[in-house]
Design a protein around this motif. Sequence first.
Motif, PDB file in Angstrom:
ATOM      1  N   UNK A   1       0.846  -1.194   0.000  1.00  0.00           N
ATOM      2  CA  UNK A   1       0.000   0.000   0.000  1.00  0.00           C
ATOM      3  C   UNK A   1       0.880   1.241   0.000  1.00  0.00           C
ATOM      4  N   UNK A   2       1.744   1.304  -0.997  1.00  0.00           N
ATOM      5  CA  UNK A   2       2.694   2.409  -1.118  1.00  0.00           C
ATOM      6  C   UNK A   2       1.943   3.677  -1.513  1.00  0.00           C
ATOM      7  N   UNK A   3       2.238   4.786  -0.818  1.00  0.00           N
ATOM      8  CA  UNK A   3       1.578   6.067  -1.089  1.00  0.00           C
ATOM      9  C   UNK A   3       2.400   6.840  -2.133  1.00  0.00           C
ATOM     10  N   UNK A   4       2.074   6.616  -3.386  1.00  0.00           N
ATOM     11  CA  UNK A   4       2.783   7.266  -4.489  1.00  0.00           C
ATOM     12  C   UNK A   4       2.494   8.767  -4.523  1.00  0.00           C
ATOM     13  N   UNK A   5       1.289   9.161  -4.164  1.00  0.00           N
ATOM     14  CA  UNK A   5       0.939  10.583  -4.135  1.00  0.00           C
ATOM     15  C   UNK A   5       1.835  11.336  -3.157  1.00  0.00           C
ATOM     16  N   UNK A   6       2.102  10.737  -2.001  1.00  0.00           N
ATOM     17  CA  UNK A   6       2.976  11.362  -1.003  1.00  0.00           C
ATOM     18  C   UNK A   6       4.409  11.490  -1.533  1.00  0.00           C
ATOM     19  N   UNK A   7       4.878  10.483  -2.255  1.00  0.00           N
ATOM     20  CA  UNK A   7       6.229  10.544  -2.834  1.00  0.00           C
ATOM     21  C   UNK A   7       6.317  11.652  -3.879  1.00  0.00           C
ATOM     22  N   UNK A   8       5.294  11.786  -4.707  1.00  0.00           N
ATOM     23  CA  UNK A   8       5.263  12.866  -5.704  1.00  0.00           C
ATOM     24  C   UNK A   8       5.303  14.219  -4.999  1.00  0.00           C
ATOM     25  N   UNK A   9       4.492  14.361  -3.954  1.00  0.00           N
ATOM     26  CA  UNK A   9       4.454  15.625  -3.209  1.00  0.00           C
ATOM     27  C   UNK A   9       5.796  15.909  -2.539  1.00  0.00           C
ATOM     28  N   UNK A  10       6.434  14.878  -1.984  1.00  0.00           N
ATOM     29  CA  UNK A  10       7.765  15.054  -1.385  1.00  0.00           C
ATOM     30  C   UNK A  10       8.750  15.608  -2.405  1.00  0.00           C
ATOM     31  N   UNK A  11       8.733  15.063  -3.611  1.00  0.00           N
ATOM     32  CA  UNK A  11       9.674  15.495  -4.640  1.00  0.00           C
ATOM     33  C   UNK A  11       9.408  16.933  -5.073  1.00  0.00           C
ATOM     34  N   UNK A  12       8.155  17.337  -5.126  1.00  0.00           N
ATOM     35  CA  UNK A  12       7.828  18.732  -5.453  1.00  0.00           C
ATOM     36  C   UNK A  12       8.376  19.647  -4.357  1.00  0.00           C
ATOM     37  N   UNK A  13       8.136  19.285  -3.101  1.00  0.00           N
ATOM     38  CA  UNK A  13       8.610  20.112  -1.984  1.00  0.00           C
ATOM     39  C   UNK A  13      10.129  20.209  -1.970  1.00  0.00           C
ATOM     40  N   UNK A  14      10.813  19.110  -2.285  1.00  0.00           N
ATOM     41  CA  UNK A  14      12.274  19.138  -2.322  1.00  0.00           C
ATOM     42  C   UNK A  14      12.807  19.964  -3.492  1.00  0.00           C
ATOM     43  N   UNK A  15      11.999  20.144  -4.532  1.00  0.00           N
ATOM     44  CA  UNK A  15      12.436  20.880  -5.715  1.00  0.00           C
ATOM     45  C   UNK A  15      12.179  22.378  -5.618  1.00  0.00           C
ATOM     46  N   UNK A  16      11.361  22.794  -4.670  1.00  0.00           N
ATOM     47  CA  UNK A  16      11.066  24.223  -4.519  1.00  0.00           C
ATOM     48  C   UNK A  16      12.344  24.943  -4.099  1.00  0.00           C
ATOM     49  N   UNK A  17      12.694  26.040  -4.770  1.00  0.00           N
ATOM     50  CA  UNK A  17      13.909  26.766  -4.375  1.00  0.00           C
ATOM     51  C   UNK A  17      13.799  27.300  -2.948  1.00  0.00           C
ATOM     52  N   UNK A  18      14.934  27.275  -2.233  1.00  0.00           N
ATOM     53  CA  UNK A  18      14.943  27.777  -0.862  1.00  0.00           C
ATOM     54  C   UNK A  18      14.625  29.266  -0.822  1.00  0.00           C
ATOM     55  N   UNK A  19      15.124  30.000  -1.815  1.00  0.00           N
ATOM     56  CA  UNK A  19      14.877  31.444  -1.893  1.00  0.00           C
ATOM     57  C   UNK A  19      14.258  31.734  -3.257  1.00  0.00           C
ATOM     58  N   UNK A  20      12.926  31.637  -3.349  1.00  0.00           N
ATOM     59  CA  UNK A  20      12.297  31.915  -4.639  1.00  0.00           C
ATOM     60  C   UNK A  20      12.412  33.394  -4.985  1.00  0.00           C
ATOM     61  N   UNK A  21      12.700  33.674  -6.250  1.00  0.00           N
ATOM     62  CA  UNK A  21      12.766  35.067  -6.691  1.00  0.00           C
ATOM     63  C   UNK A  21      12.559  35.133  -8.194  1.00  0.00           C
ATOM     64  N   UNK A  22      12.113  36.311  -8.616  1.00  0.00           N
ATOM     65  CA  UNK A  22      11.960  36.568 -10.046  1.00  0.00           C
ATOM     66  C   UNK A  22      13.336  36.514 -10.708  1.00  0.00           C
ATOM     67  N   UNK A  23      13.379  36.258 -12.012  1.00  0.00           N
ATOM     68  CA  UNK A  23      14.668  36.387 -12.711  1.00  0.00           C
ATOM     69  C   UNK A  23      15.173  37.822 -12.569  1.00  0.00           C
ATOM     70  N   UNK A  24      16.489  37.993 -12.648  1.00  0.00           N
ATOM     71  CA  UNK A  24      17.113  39.309 -12.507  1.00  0.00           C
ATOM     72  C   UNK A  24      16.438  40.323 -13.433  1.00  0.00           C
ATOM     73  N   UNK A  25      16.031  41.461 -12.877  1.00  0.00           N
ATOM     74  CA  UNK A  25      15.425  42.528 -13.659  1.00  0.00           C
ATOM     75  C   UNK A  25      13.918  42.408 -13.821  1.00  0.00           C
TER      76      UNK A  25
END
Length: 191
Positions: free
Chosen positions: A133-157
């Motif tokens: 009963x592996x929770x694949x949805x949770x694994x997908x969500x984990x990977x999204x959270x790990x991919x979010x930049x620590x300091x989100x910002x617009x491109x320069x300018x």
Amino acid sequence: MDRNHALPQVQLPAEPNALRRIDFCAPQSYKGSGFLSIPDLPRVAEEVTAVLPGDGFDWDIKTHFESLPGSESHQIMELGLKGRLHLTCQRCLQGCAVELDEKRQFIFLATESQADEYPPEDEDREPLVASQQFNLLETIEDEILLSIPLIPKHPEGFCEPHTPVFGEDDEDEVPAERENPFNILKNMKKN
């Protein structure tokens, strides 16, 4: 004979709730794709500043079996994620769209101790413990959270200009000389 050709391939459902219980112990491989909106991902939803039409993630998954030298065959999962979410830019404190395009590989192992002992030098594959009963949805969500930049910002300018608040002067105007706050005390003493 290659084990992948001998095993049935199961099509994964696209519905989020169906991804909560996948049997990765069964002798079969999996394939599937779908779209997850931000409300389908409650932990991701806590991170976003706004949800706009089109925000969310396309996902696709393929698994196959691979024999490792000196051991039994293990199921390998390839996960692809592509999508967008809105976070707060840390430069201008306005909302900014963050695009993610990630590809990850995982190896399913039988026990937690095998996963703990999995060689850390194999950076290409992250170990997961297979379950019925592996929770694949949770694994997908984990990977999204790990991919979010620590300091989100617009491109320069691309940051939006700062809008004055609380009666701040515009940058173009020369600031007036500030009055000494103790002048009031000085006037009170005279009276």
